[in-house]
Motif scaffolding. Structure first.
Motif, short mmCIF file in Angstrom:
data_model
loop_
_atom_site.label_atom_id
_atom_site.label_comp_id
_atom_site.label_asym_id
_atom_site.label_seq_id
_atom_site.Cartn_x
_atom_site.Cartn_y
_atom_site.Cartn_z
N THR A 1 1.01 -1.00 0.11
CA THR A 1 -0.06 0.53 -0.23
C THR A 1 1.05 1.20 0.30
O THR A 1 2.03 1.15 0.20
CB THR A 1 -0.58 0.06 1.05
OG1 THR A 1 0.04 0.54 2.50
CG2 THR A 1 -1.70 -1.21 1.30
N ALA B 1 0.55 3.98 2.27
CA ALA B 1 1.33 3.83 3.67
C ALA B 1 2.51 2.20 3.55
O ALA B 1 3.53 3.11 4.90
CB ALA B 1 -0.26 3.42 4.08
N GLY B 2 2.47 1.65 3.15
CA GLY B 2 3.70 1.18 3.00
C GLY B 2 4.54 1.56 2.86
O GLY B 2 5.39 0.74 3.15
N ALA C 1 5.67 3.64 2.00
CA ALA C 1 6.18 4.85 2.66
C ALA C 1 7.06 4.78 3.97
O ALA C 1 7.67 5.48 3.88
CB ALA C 1 4.95 6.55 3.04
N GLY C 2 6.38 3.81 5.06
CA GLY C 2 6.86 2.92 6.15
C GLY C 2 8.53 2.79 5.58
O GLY C 2 9.49 2.88 6.15
N GLU C 3 8.43 1.75 4.40
CA GLU C 3 9.16 1.52 4.46
C GLU C 3 10.58 2.10 3.71
O GLU C 3 11.71 1.69 3.73
CB GLU C 3 8.78 -0.38 3.38
CG GLU C 3 10.58 -1.16 2.82
CD GLU C 3 9.64 -2.50 2.59
OE1 GLU C 3 10.69 -3.07 1.45
OE2 GLU C 3 8.59 -2.39 1.95
N TYR D 1 10.94 5.05 4.14
CA TYR D 1 11.10 6.61 4.78
C TYR D 1 10.26 8.07 3.97
O TYR D 1 11.22 9.05 3.91
CB TYR D 1 12.12 6.63 5.27
CG TYR D 1 13.08 5.68 6.01
CD1 TYR D 1 12.71 5.03 7.60
CD2 TYR D 1 13.97 4.81 5.74
CE1 TYR D 1 12.78 4.19 7.93
CE2 TYR D 1 14.71 3.39 6.23
CZ TYR D 1 13.86 3.26 7.65
OH TYR D 1 14.01 1.87 8.31
N SER E 1 6.82 10.33 2.72
CA SER E 1 5.74 10.61 3.59
C SER E 1 4.74 9.92 1.97
O SER E 1 5.26 9.83 1.07
CB SER E 1 5.54 12.53 3.12
OG SER E 1 5.52 12.25 1.93
N GLU E 2 3.68 10.41 2.44
CA GLU E 2 3.20 9.08 1.43
C GLU E 2 2.50 10.33 0.49
O GLU E 2 2.27 9.48 -0.87
CB GLU E 2 1.81 8.59 2.49
CG GLU E 2 1.05 7.81 3.25
CD GLU E 2 -0.23 7.33 3.87
OE1 GLU E 2 -1.01 7.61 3.29
OE2 GLU E 2 -0.10 7.03 5.12
#
Length: 201
Positions: free
Chosen positions: A157, A159-160, A162-164, A166, A168-169
């Motif tokens: 996703t 969001a996923g 973006a987290g991986e 580093y 922003s969405e």
């Protein structure tokens, strides 16, 4: 005697190529590995002259392994030997310091000749692939766009990703949108397919 390492995650293919190359009087396969992240250590341990690398391997892919050899064991030359004759792979491999790029259906005598030529300091490139590479051109994707698209290839996703990565969405959406536009795709999945088919990922 030219000392060789074979790196391929398919043991059957590795064994067949080793058997063919060992028939040559001036070539000797001294090491075999199934992962890209084992290449550098094996090359050092066995004093390898030429490493034959598959593109798609666990640990490190063949292009990254070629770059690692260039940086850490520059005396060893690398030759990409792969099923995946994609134009973008050729360009990336040469940029990473590989001395040659041939496809796995290359006849044994031509593969042996390619090894000798690479060992002598020459560049060896599959001619059909060279033409295709010139036709397709360089990847239009920036490193960040390619990285985000590769993460998207696993079905992540926004969001996923973006987290991986580093990021922003919003930045991820921008990179994905840009990658879709640059590949001429209509969807994220189509952009991934086009980028993979051209060897840009």
């Amino acid at each position: 005697m030219i000392r060789l390492l074979l790196a391929d995650d398919q043991a059957l293919v590795r064994g067949a190529v080793a058997a063919l190359l060992d028939l040559e009087p001036d070539l000797e396969v001294v090491a075999q590995v199934g992962r890209g992240d084992e290449v550098v250590d094996a090359v050092r341990e066995h004093a390898v002259d030429v490493a034959l690398l598959d593109v798609e391997m666990p640990g490190l892919d063949g292009v990254a392994a070629a770059a690692a050899l260039r940086d850490r064991v520059p005396s060893c030359r690398s030759l990409i030997v792969t099923t995946f004759g994609r134009p973008g792979y050729l360009r990336r491999a040469l940029d990473a310091g590989a001395s040659g790029f041939v496809v796995k259906d290359t006849p044994a005598e031509l593969l042996a000749d390619a090894v000798r030529r690479v060992h002598s300091g020459l560049r060896v490139v599959d001619p059909d692939l060279a033409v295709a590479s010139l036709t397709v051109g360089a990847s239009p994707l920036t490193d960040r766009e390619a990285h985000v698209l590769a993460l998207a290839a696993d079905g992540g996703t926004v969001a996923g990703i973006a987290g991986e990565a580093y990021l922003s969405e919003g930045t991820v959406r921008n990179y994905l949108s840009s990658a879709i536009g640059k590949t001429g795709a209509r969807t994220r999945a189509e952009a991934v397919r086009i980028a993979r088919d051209n060897g840009w990922l």
